[in-house]
Design an enzyme around this catalytic site. Structure first.
Site, short mmCIF file in Angstrom:
data_model
loop_
_atom_site.label_atom_id
_atom_site.label_comp_id
_atom_site.label_asym_id
_atom_site.label_seq_id
_atom_site.Cartn_x
_atom_site.Cartn_y
_atom_site.Cartn_z
N LYS A 101 -50.22 4.46 11.50
CA LYS A 101 -49.78 3.08 11.23
C LYS A 101 -49.27 2.34 12.47
O LYS A 101 -49.38 1.13 12.57
CB LYS A 101 -48.67 3.11 10.17
CG LYS A 101 -49.13 3.64 8.82
CD LYS A 101 -49.28 2.54 7.82
CE LYS A 101 -49.99 2.94 6.55
NZ LYS A 101 -49.61 4.22 5.95
N GLU A 123 -44.64 -5.23 4.04
CA GLU A 123 -44.42 -4.53 2.78
C GLU A 123 -44.56 -3.04 3.07
O GLU A 123 -45.19 -2.66 4.05
CB GLU A 123 -45.47 -4.95 1.75
CG GLU A 123 -46.81 -4.20 1.81
CD GLU A 123 -47.59 -4.39 3.11
OE1 GLU A 123 -47.45 -5.45 3.74
OE2 GLU A 123 -48.34 -3.46 3.51
N SER A 389 -54.12 11.95 9.21
CA SER A 389 -53.54 10.62 9.42
C SER A 389 -52.05 10.65 9.73
O SER A 389 -51.53 9.74 10.38
CB SER A 389 -53.80 9.75 8.19
OG SER A 389 -53.36 10.40 7.02
C1 PLP Z 1 -50.20 4.81 4.80
C2 PLP Z 1 -50.83 6.12 5.03
C3 PLP Z 1 -52.13 6.40 4.57
C4 PLP Z 1 -52.94 5.47 3.72
O1 PLP Z 1 -53.22 4.24 4.30
P1 PLP Z 1 -54.65 3.86 4.89
O2 PLP Z 1 -54.49 2.44 5.22
O3 PLP Z 1 -55.65 4.10 3.82
O4 PLP Z 1 -54.87 4.72 6.07
C5 PLP Z 1 -52.70 7.62 4.88
N1 PLP Z 1 -52.01 8.55 5.59
C6 PLP Z 1 -50.76 8.32 6.04
C7 PLP Z 1 -50.06 9.39 6.81
C8 PLP Z 1 -50.12 7.10 5.78
O5 PLP Z 1 -48.90 6.89 6.23
#
Ligand code: PLP
Length: 406
Positions: A101, A123, A389
């Protein structure tokens, strides 16, 4: 490693956004009259700012020295053996603040400054985007208000404390189900009241055009790095498979961006299946959603026949959203990408497996991507790149609750 080799212009491409903000029949900008000018000004300016030398220099420098990029591409040897492929993990979990993010939050605050905005709103669901936004606001000395459902404020307390320590005002939203969708509604309301001085930093590839394209381009650094890293490690700059989880779609968009038009590369997206597609407790909007308009964009949403949004459910707060961004809706409907639902239990198992086999505790969201490994059929020499992620620190309470029990 470079972050130059600037953003590809997707306009001319099959799976990119068109000049009206559509990906096939998805996307667009459905905003209230009062926001029209603000969104229009953003649309007129974002591309040129993102492509300016000055922006690229500052963005790359911060990604390198502040976020810690490039994030490693790690060859997971034990998991490779188990799943019969060459598995590489793109380690977004190692970024500052613990997820992908931050890439987007930095890019958008640099854009906000260049557009003369004085105040930031955002948000957040699980709090990851809220923390990333509060972080960049501290960095740039900008006032910041984060809208968060009252239920999430309770459930995600450590992230609330983090945002407050960083100087952000966390605004609990008491309407609706008191979760992400309601927080987003409230952020849009705030934006309507302060369109001139406020920049709304959206955390995923959702919202009215140009946000989905803006966020995808800021996250595209992920696939720009994968290209270079794969070439170094395998002598070939493309994989056979790309795998990522999708909530709104931003980490997946970053992972696939530079491979969208390269059909040698198969794309598998993991949606949050929750308790299962048939259970009524799910967030798998690509598979069970229908065409609707949510938060300014025409996308697949989970809704009743008369258009009331159905409450989404997932064990993972970051995937608990009733829609998916327009880029992914189009990839799914056109067959360019496949989407597979992963249940809570499958995600938990996958998280425990990665932890014990590679010594990496992933975020619950990322665990959904890992849970696709047993569902896909690989050939022995397939190169698979899977994006982790985020890291699992924020999910420890959930993991401990289930550890040893599933
Ligand atoms: C917010 C988040 C997601 C999901 O959001 P995307 O916009 O689909 O990437 C996935 N993994 C983590 C670790 C997150 O914080």
């Amino acid at each position: 490693m470079t972050h130059e080799g600037p953003f590809l212009i997707l306009n001319a491409m099959k799976y990119g956004v068109d000049k009206n903000g559509y990906y096939g029949s998805f996307g667009g900008a459905y905003v209230p009259e009062i926001l029209y000018k603000t969104v229009e000004t953003l649309r007129e300016n974002y591309s040129q700012i993102l492509d300016s030398e000055d922006f690229k220099r500052e963005f790359s420098q911060l990604l390198k020295d502040y976020v810690g990029r490039p994030s490693p591409l790690y060859f997971a040897s034990r998991m490779s053996e188990k799943y019969g492929c060459h598995l590489y993990l793109k380690r977004e979990d190692l970024n500052h603040t613990g997820a992908h993010k931050i890439n987007n939050a930095i890019g958008q605050i640099l854009l906000a400054k260049r557009m003369g905005k004085k105040r930031i709103i955002a948000e957040t669901g699980a709090g990851q985007h809220g923390v990333a936004t509060a972080t960049v606001c501290a960095l740039m000395d900008m006032p910041c208000r984060v809208y968060m459902g009252a239920l999430d404020v309770e459930r995600q307390h450590p992230n609330v404390e983090r945002m407050r320590m960083l100087g952000a005002e966390v605004f609990p939203v008491e309407s609706g189900n008191k979760t992400l969708k309601d927080a987003t509604n409230e952020a849009i309301r705030d934006w309507c009241c302060h369109p001139a001085d406020t920049f709304y930093i959206i955390g995923s590839t959702v919202g009215p055009h140009p946000y989905p394209d803006l966020v995808a381009r800021l996250q595209s650094v992920i696939s720009a790095e994968i290209k270079v890293q794969l070439e170094q490690k395998t002598g070939r700059n493309y994989p056979d498979w790309l795998i990522a989880c999708v909530g709104g779609g931003s980490n997946a968009a970053g992972t696939i961006y530079h491979y969208l038009e390269d059909t040698r590369v198969r794309i598998a997206l993991a949606e949050a299946g929750g308790m299962g597609l048939e259970s009524g407790r799910t967030a798998a909007s690509l598979e069970i959603g229908t065409l609707g308009i949510l938060h300014g964009s025409r996308i697949k949403v989970m809704q009743t026949e008369d258009g009331q949004i159905t409450e989404p459910y997932s064990i993972s707060a970051g995937l608990d959203y009733p829609g998916t961004g327009p880029l992914h809706c189009n990839l799914y409907e056109s067959g360019r990408a496949q989407a597979l639902a992963v249940t809570d239990e499958e995600a938990l198992r996958a998280a425990f497996e990665l932890t014990r086999m590679e010594g990496i505790i992933p975020a619950l969201e990322s665990a959904h991507a890992l849970a696709l490994l047993p569902k896909l059929k690989f050939k022995a020499d397939d190169i698979v790149v899977l994006t982790v992620s985020g890291r699992g620190d924020k999910d420890m309470a959930t993991y401990l609750k289930y550890y040893g029990k599933i």
